[in-house]
Design an enzyme around this catalytic site. Structure first.
Site, PDB file in Angstrom:
ATOM      1  N   GLY A  71       0.771  -1.244   0.000  1.00 36.24           N
ATOM      2  CA  GLY A  71       0.000   0.000   0.000  1.00 36.24           C
ATOM      3  C   GLY A  71       0.796   1.284   0.000  1.00 36.24           C
ATOM      4  O   GLY A  71       0.216   2.364  -0.119  1.00 36.24           O
TER       5      GLY A  71
ATOM      6  N   PRO B  43       4.767  -4.900  -0.660  1.00 34.33           N
ATOM      7  CA  PRO B  43       4.692  -3.712  -1.517  1.00 34.33           C
ATOM      8  C   PRO B  43       4.738  -4.081  -2.998  1.00 34.33           C
ATOM      9  O   PRO B  43       5.484  -4.983  -3.395  1.00 34.33           O
ATOM     10  CB  PRO B  43       5.968  -2.946  -1.138  1.00 34.33           C
ATOM     11  CG  PRO B  43       6.937  -4.034  -0.778  1.00 34.33           C
ATOM     12  CD  PRO B  43       6.120  -5.133  -0.139  1.00 34.33           C
ATOM     13  N   GLY B  44       3.943  -3.425  -3.787  1.00 34.61           N
ATOM     14  CA  GLY B  44       4.006  -3.593  -5.230  1.00 34.61           C
ATOM     15  C   GLY B  44       4.396  -2.265  -5.846  1.00 34.61           C
ATOM     16  O   GLY B  44       5.528  -2.045  -6.268  1.00 34.61           O
ATOM     17  N   ARG B  45       3.434  -1.345  -5.809  1.00 36.28           N
ATOM     18  CA  ARG B  45       3.612  -0.041  -6.458  1.00 36.28           C
ATOM     19  C   ARG B  45       4.884   0.680  -5.998  1.00 36.28           C
ATOM     20  O   ARG B  45       5.566   1.294  -6.812  1.00 36.28           O
ATOM     21  CB  ARG B  45       2.397   0.827  -6.114  1.00 36.28           C
ATOM     22  CG  ARG B  45       2.328   2.131  -6.868  1.00 36.28           C
ATOM     23  CD  ARG B  45       1.184   3.006  -6.345  1.00 36.28           C
ATOM     24  NE  ARG B  45       0.001   2.300  -5.990  1.00 36.28           N
ATOM     25  CZ  ARG B  45      -1.101   2.215  -6.753  1.00 36.28           C
ATOM     26  NH1 ARG B  45      -1.128   2.807  -7.923  1.00 36.28           N
ATOM     27  NH2 ARG B  45      -2.161   1.553  -6.328  1.00 36.28           N
TER      28      ARG B  45
ATOM     29  N   TYR C  58      -9.502   4.646 -12.594  1.00 45.87           N
ATOM     30  CA  TYR C  58      -9.394   5.284 -11.262  1.00 45.87           C
ATOM     31  C   TYR C  58      -9.266   6.803 -11.342  1.00 45.87           C
ATOM     32  O   TYR C  58      -8.864   7.427 -10.359  1.00 45.87           O
ATOM     33  CB  TYR C  58      -8.143   4.788 -10.522  1.00 45.87           C
ATOM     34  CG  TYR C  58      -7.916   3.308 -10.525  1.00 45.87           C
ATOM     35  CD1 TYR C  58      -8.700   2.459  -9.760  1.00 45.87           C
ATOM     36  CD2 TYR C  58      -6.884   2.755 -11.276  1.00 45.87           C
ATOM     37  CE1 TYR C  58      -8.459   1.093  -9.748  1.00 45.87           C
ATOM     38  CE2 TYR C  58      -6.645   1.391 -11.270  1.00 45.87           C
ATOM     39  CZ  TYR C  58      -7.447   0.570 -10.504  1.00 45.87           C
ATOM     40  OH  TYR C  58      -7.200  -0.779 -10.504  1.00 45.87           O
TER      41      TYR C  58
ATOM     42  N   CYS D 278     -12.659   2.859 -28.838  1.00 42.98           N
ATOM     43  CA  CYS D 278     -13.993   3.442 -28.969  1.00 42.98           C
ATOM     44  C   CYS D 278     -14.715   3.509 -27.636  1.00 42.98           C
ATOM     45  O   CYS D 278     -15.667   2.744 -27.384  1.00 42.98           O
ATOM     46  CB  CYS D 278     -14.792   2.654 -29.994  1.00 42.98           C
ATOM     47  SG  CYS D 278     -13.979   2.694 -31.576  1.00 42.98           S
TER      48      CYS D 278
ATOM     49  N   TYR E 158       0.779  -1.785 -12.143  1.00 42.82           N
ATOM     50  CA  TYR E 158      -0.609  -1.887 -12.605  1.00 42.82           C
ATOM     51  C   TYR E 158      -0.771  -1.245 -13.991  1.00 42.82           C
ATOM     52  O   TYR E 158      -1.781  -0.616 -14.290  1.00 42.82           O
ATOM     53  CB  TYR E 158      -1.570  -1.268 -11.574  1.00 42.82           C
ATOM     54  CG  TYR E 158      -1.361  -1.847 -10.187  1.00 42.82           C
ATOM     55  CD1 TYR E 158      -1.712  -3.149  -9.907  1.00 42.82           C
ATOM     56  CD2 TYR E 158      -0.749  -1.088  -9.175  1.00 42.82           C
ATOM     57  CE1 TYR E 158      -1.480  -3.702  -8.647  1.00 42.82           C
ATOM     58  CE2 TYR E 158      -0.523  -1.636  -7.917  1.00 42.82           C
ATOM     59  CZ  TYR E 158      -0.893  -2.940  -7.660  1.00 42.82           C
ATOM     60  OH  TYR E 158      -0.668  -3.481  -6.427  1.00 42.82           O
TER      61      TYR E 158
HETATM   62  N1  LLP Z   1      -1.176  -7.035  -0.608  1.00 43.42           N
HETATM   63  C1  LLP Z   1      -2.472  -7.200  -0.904  1.00 43.42           C
HETATM   64  C2  LLP Z   1      -3.260  -8.159  -0.123  1.00 43.42           C
HETATM   65  C3  LLP Z   1      -3.069  -6.455  -1.932  1.00 43.42           C
HETATM   66  O1  LLP Z   1      -4.356  -6.616  -2.196  1.00 43.42           O
HETATM   67  C4  LLP Z   1      -2.288  -5.530  -2.679  1.00 43.42           C
HETATM   68  C5  LLP Z   1      -2.862  -4.762  -3.773  1.00 43.42           C
HETATM   69  C6  LLP Z   1      -0.930  -5.410  -2.350  1.00 43.42           C
HETATM   70  C7  LLP Z   1      -0.410  -6.161  -1.308  1.00 43.42           C
HETATM   71  C8  LLP Z   1      -0.015  -4.475  -3.079  1.00 43.42           C
HETATM   72  O2  LLP Z   1      -0.419  -3.153  -2.939  1.00 43.42           O
HETATM   73  P1  LLP Z   1       0.542  -1.949  -3.389  1.00 43.42           P
HETATM   74  O3  LLP Z   1       1.768  -1.981  -2.500  1.00 43.42           O
HETATM   75  O4  LLP Z   1       0.916  -2.149  -4.800  1.00 43.42           O
HETATM   76  O5  LLP Z   1      -0.267  -0.736  -3.166  1.00 43.42           O
HETATM   77  N2  LLP Z   1      -4.822  -1.617  -9.757  1.00 43.42           N
HETATM   78  C9  LLP Z   1      -4.805  -0.620  -8.709  1.00 43.42           C
HETATM   79  C10 LLP Z   1      -4.190  -1.138  -7.434  1.00 43.42           C
HETATM   80  C11 LLP Z   1      -4.839  -2.388  -6.907  1.00 43.42           C
HETATM   81  C12 LLP Z   1      -4.173  -2.916  -5.661  1.00 43.42           C
HETATM   82  C13 LLP Z   1      -4.680  -4.268  -5.319  1.00 43.42           C
HETATM   83  N3  LLP Z   1      -4.061  -4.854  -4.177  1.00 43.42           N
HETATM   84  C14 LLP Z   1      -4.101   0.633  -9.242  1.00 43.42           C
HETATM   85  O6  LLP Z   1      -3.733   0.661 -10.406  1.00 43.42           O
HETATM   86  O7  LLP Z   1      -3.962   1.622  -8.534  1.00 43.42           O
END
Ligand code: LLP
Length: 432
Positions: free
Chosen positions: A238, A288-290, A330, A356, A385
């Protein structure tokens, strides 16, 4: 921090000009910086160093094999949500025993596959899922490590579509029910209650929601440790990134410094959370992803047409919502820079794709330099993403992806051939 900079008037990724990549691979084109991925991983990993921890990269944010390999080489674990993601991790050389398997709809086949790969833990999102994991484990004569995802009912102060930790959301099990769930799960013979997990949402740019959620969880986590001997607490992912840099042309200096103070850094995150987490004496997992890949990637696109109609200046590009859906889905902001810097006057513009749908736009009414046909634009912060959410809507083939490291570059995904978009389809026999 990222590694996309102007050198002279050309935007570069590390030591490679984006114009070179465009010439070689065409557009639309995703480009990733390996150094940025590594830097972000190490920053978070070292901020958390004072405690036993494991960073599990959220594969859903960017699952390209080379991105996964880069992170596996850094020592990363992985947060996965499907067997497909687990297979990718394995293919990329990642360690399945460092994988946490989340997701609300795990099938028996997925559970079995993951169990045979000895994943670190299943993150269960419901009681029926715990029962199912126990059943599969019994059949395989194994003990399955599980954690339960707690919904702490804390607002993440982010976009409604990416908040996950309130009772309006489908995720996890309500905070008040957790003790009972663990007590019942403890009676299931083939489960080992290994940890507990939470995740409150994505693109969170302040520390407060994380602190609030951890504080709320602490007494519960202590009880679960005492009663069930859990070993870890996953605080989810997050961490937000900067999509709208203060360095945007025309920002006054005071705004730049105020914006810099507001940036959520791993150090700020760790400074607030470590004092809360350290006394638990548990391993801490992060997902963490983003934060790791968001600013490590861009999408380069070509201006096909410029159309002035009504009150609007439409810049029509060859990328579209099928390549990067975040603005459409979003209302997300992605900074848009010219590949070749220019001093043209700005004009309020809508940058749009060719799909389209009226939702197919990258920005609306944004002051941008006056662009002309044939130029290239760069959609910044598209590493998370971005490609993973791409589709072939309108029979538009998937783009190529390039990884850059210093002066080296490689196509880590080839551009899809249009014929491949109908691979596996058939015309029914009776239509022939
Ligand atoms: N852990 C869980 C259980 C999650 O559901 C998620 C993301 C993460 C970790 C990783 O979150 P991050 O660190 O990347 O914020 N497609 C959307 C974001 C969807 C996130 C879904 N879950 C976007 O483009 O903003």
């Amino acid at each position: 921090m990222h590694q996309f900079h102007y050198v002279g008037n050309k935007l570069q990724c590390e030591g490679v000009g984006l114009d070179t990549l465009v010439k070689k691979f065409g557009t639309p084109l995703y480009v990733y910086s390996q150094a940025t991925l590594e830097n972000h991983f190490h920053k978070l990993d070292s901020a958390m160093k004072p405690i036993d921890h494991l960073v599990c990269f959220a594969v859903k944010s960017n699952s390209n094999l080379s991105v996964l390999r880069t992170l596996a080489n850094c020592g990363s674990g992985f947060d996965i949500v499907s067997v497909g993601e687990l297979m990718r991790v394995i293919k990329a050389g990642g360690d399945p025993t460092k994988c946490v398997f989340a997701g609300a709809a795990k099938t028996e086949a997925e559970i079995e596959f993951a169990m045979r790969q000895n994943v670190f833990c299943f993150t269960a999102e419901s009681e029926p899922e715990l029962v199912r994991i126990n059943k599969v484990a019994a059949r395989l004569k194994k003990i399955a490590p599980v954690a339960v995802r707690v919904n702490p009912n804390i607002a993440a102060k982010t976009h409604a579509k990416i908040t996950t930790g309130t009772y309006e959301d489908k995720f996890g099990i309500a905070f008040e029910l957790i003790e009972g769930v663990y007590a019942r799960a403890a009676k299931l013979k083939n489960l080992r209650l290994r940890g507990v997990q939470m995740h409150i949402g994505s693109q969170i740019t302040e520390t407060t929601p994380f602190e609030k959620a951890v504080q709320k969880m602490l007494p519960l986590v202590k009880k679960l440790k005492a009663r069930h001997g859990i070993e870890f607490f996953s605080i989810g992912g997050g961490l937000g990134i900067v999509y709208k840099p203060a360095l945007e042309s025309g920002s006054p200096a005071w705004w730049k410094s105020a914006a810099a103070k507001k940036i959520l850094t791993p150090q700020k995150y760790a400074d607030k959370l470590l004092p809360l987490l350290q006394p638990l004496g548990l391993k801490i997992l992060m997902e963490p992803g983003r934060f790791i890949c968001g600013n490590a990637g861009v999408l380069v696109t070509h201006v096909e047409y410029v159309k002035r109609t009504g009150r609007k200046n439409f810049v029509i590009v060859d990328a579209a919502m099928n390549d990067l859906i975040r603005p459409a889905f979003y209302e997300a902001y992605h900074q848009i820079l010219p590949l070749a810097k220019k001093n043209a006057a700005t004009i309020s513009s809508d940058v749009v794709g060719g799909v389209c749908e009226s939702g197919d736009y990258f920005c609306k009414d944004r002051p941008l330099p006056k662009f002309t046909e044939g130029e290239h634009l760069v959609l910044m912060s598209a590493g998370a993403y971005g490609f993973v959410m791409a589709s072939t809507y309108n029979t538009r083939p998937l783009t190529a992806e390039i990884l850059v490291s210093g002066k080296k570059f490689a196509a880590v995904r080839e551009r899809q051939k249009v014929e491949a978009t109908w691979a596996g389809e058939n015309v029914a026999k009776w239509l022939k």
